[in-house]
Design a protein around this motif. Structure first.
Motif, PDB file in Angstrom:
ATOM      1  N   SER A 261      11.825 -32.125  39.719  1.00  0.00           N
ATOM      2  CA  SER A 261      12.365 -31.970  38.369  1.00  0.00           C
ATOM      3  C   SER A 261      13.310 -30.779  38.306  1.00  0.00           C
ATOM      4  N   GLY A 262      14.328 -30.944  37.488  1.00  0.00           N
ATOM      5  CA  GLY A 262      15.271 -29.866  37.249  1.00  0.00           C
ATOM      6  C   GLY A 262      16.349 -29.709  38.299  1.00  0.00           C
ATOM      7  N   THR A 263      16.481 -30.622  39.243  1.00  0.00           N
ATOM      8  CA  THR A 263      17.512 -30.454  40.262  1.00  0.00           C
ATOM      9  C   THR A 263      18.796 -31.149  39.889  1.00  0.00           C
ATOM     10  N   GLY A 264      18.820 -31.917  38.823  1.00  0.00           N
ATOM     11  CA  GLY A 264      20.049 -32.600  38.430  1.00  0.00           C
ATOM     12  C   GLY A 264      20.331 -33.787  39.321  1.00  0.00           C
ATOM     13  N   ARG A 265      21.237 -34.566  39.083  1.00  0.00           N
ATOM     14  CA  ARG A 265      21.686 -35.808  39.667  1.00  0.00           C
ATOM     15  C   ARG A 265      21.284 -36.046  41.129  1.00  0.00           C
ATOM     16  N   GLY A 266      20.040 -35.843  41.479  1.00  0.00           N
ATOM     17  CA  GLY A 266      19.575 -36.211  42.798  1.00  0.00           C
ATOM     18  C   GLY A 266      19.817 -35.188  43.881  1.00  0.00           C
TER      19      GLY A 266
ATOM     20  N   PRO B 270      17.217 -26.144  48.093  1.00  0.00           N
ATOM     21  CA  PRO B 270      16.085 -25.417  48.673  1.00  0.00           C
ATOM     22  C   PRO B 270      15.586 -24.369  47.689  1.00  0.00           C
ATOM     23  N   PRO B 271      14.316 -23.995  47.788  1.00  0.00           N
ATOM     24  CA  PRO B 271      13.820 -22.975  46.861  1.00  0.00           C
ATOM     25  C   PRO B 271      14.594 -21.671  47.046  1.00  0.00           C
ATOM     26  N   MET B 272      14.871 -21.015  45.917  1.00  0.00           N
ATOM     27  CA  MET B 272      15.646 -19.790  45.959  1.00  0.00           C
ATOM     28  C   MET B 272      14.756 -18.632  46.383  1.00  0.00           C
ATOM     29  N   GLN B 273      15.262 -17.815  47.283  1.00  0.00           N
ATOM     30  CA  GLN B 273      14.518 -16.652  47.719  1.00  0.00           C
ATOM     31  C   GLN B 273      15.295 -15.412  47.319  1.00  0.00           C
ATOM     32  N   HIS B 274      14.602 -14.503  46.649  1.00  0.00           N
ATOM     33  CA  HIS B 274      15.234 -13.287  46.165  1.00  0.00           C
ATOM     34  C   HIS B 274      14.943 -12.136  47.122  1.00  0.00           C
ATOM     35  N   THR B 275      15.901 -11.252  47.221  1.00  0.00           N
ATOM     36  CA  THR B 275      15.733 -10.072  48.059  1.00  0.00           C
ATOM     37  C   THR B 275      15.166  -8.954  47.209  1.00  0.00           C
ATOM     38  N   GLU B 276      14.126  -8.318  47.697  1.00  0.00           N
ATOM     39  CA  GLU B 276      13.534  -7.184  46.979  1.00  0.00           C
ATOM     40  C   GLU B 276      14.493  -5.997  47.064  1.00  0.00           C
ATOM     41  N   VAL B 277      14.859  -5.439  45.929  1.00  0.00           N
ATOM     42  CA  VAL B 277      15.751  -4.278  45.929  1.00  0.00           C
ATOM     43  C   VAL B 277      15.101  -3.064  45.284  1.00  0.00           C
ATOM     44  N   GLY B 278      13.896  -3.210  44.812  1.00  0.00           N
ATOM     45  CA  GLY B 278      13.224  -2.079  44.175  1.00  0.00           C
ATOM     46  C   GLY B 278      13.757  -1.846  42.775  1.00  0.00           C
ATOM     47  N   ASP B 279      13.844  -0.577  42.367  1.00  0.00           N
ATOM     48  CA  ASP B 279      14.281  -0.212  41.024  1.00  0.00           C
ATOM     49  C   ASP B 279      15.382   0.833  41.130  1.00  0.00           C
ATOM     50  N   PRO B 280      16.615   0.406  41.552  1.00  0.00           N
ATOM     51  CA  PRO B 280      17.669   1.397  41.800  1.00  0.00           C
ATOM     52  C   PRO B 280      18.120   2.137  40.549  1.00  0.00           C
ATOM     53  N   LEU B 281      17.921   1.593  39.363  1.00  0.00           N
ATOM     54  CA  LEU B 281      18.365   2.269  38.143  1.00  0.00           C
ATOM     55  C   LEU B 281      17.264   3.090  37.493  1.00  0.00           C
TER      56      LEU B 281
END
Length: 182
Positions: free
Chosen positions: A121-126, A130-141
């Motif tokens: 579900s939610g992928t649109g027209r077929g 792949p599942p999105m993988q995020h890079t950990e960046v911590g809390d730079p601000l």
């Protein structure tokens, strides 16, 4: 593959025609009969490719390819003095229509009967992403250090309640009336 099928259709059509009229099946004779229809076929493919930016593999593309093959082939045959008798035009129109549109109809029917693969579900027209993988960046601000807006947080645009009326007056901002003022 579609181009190969269309060329095969024209080749079979011209071979049957030459055989029916007891003409030799030599390559030069076949080419003499086939080239006008192959040129018409190329015109049909070009029209579809240029107008829809897709190869003419769909069912509705077959109609354009068919009409261009018949009309282009007959026009070229007439220009070079080959026969375009009405019975020949009728036979060519029917045979090429049944075959050029027919194989596309078969592919469409088979494709419709094939079960569609399950889509997440939610992928649109077929399209399967792949599942999105995020890079950990911590809390730079340093946002985790902030505990949210407080009345006295400097630089955050929050005016302490005691100073709001004075600052609004200095800036010329009209304060909304509260129900108690009425």
């Amino acid at each position: 593959m579609a181009a190969g099928l269309d060329v095969l259709v024209v080749a079979v059509f011209t071979l049957i025609g030459r055989r029916t009229h007891a003409e030799p099946l030599d390559p030069a004779g076949w080419w003499d009969t086939a080239w006008p229809f192959l040129a018409g076929l190329a015109i049909g493919w070009s029209v579809v490719a240029l107008s829809s930016r897709a190869w003419p593999t769909r069912l509705w593309h077959g109609v354009t390819v068919w009409i261009a093959t018949v009309f282009g082939g007959m026009a070229l045959r007439d220009m070079v003095g080959q026969g375009t008798a009405l019975p020949f035009v009728v036979v060519a129109t029917i045979f090429l229509g049944v075959t050029l549109v027919g194989w596309r109809l078969l592919v469409w029917a088979v494709d419709r009967r094939r079960p569609e693969p399950a889509r997440p579900s939610g992928t649109g027209r077929g399209r399967v992403h792949p599942p999105m993988q995020h890079t950990e960046v911590g809390d730079p601000l340093g946002l985790e250090e902030l505990s949210g807006p407080r009345e006295a947080t400097p630089g955050r645009g929050v005016v302490p309640p005691a100073d709001r009326e004075r600052i609004a007056g200095e800036l010329g901002i009209r304060q909304p009336r509260s129900p108690e003022d009425s």
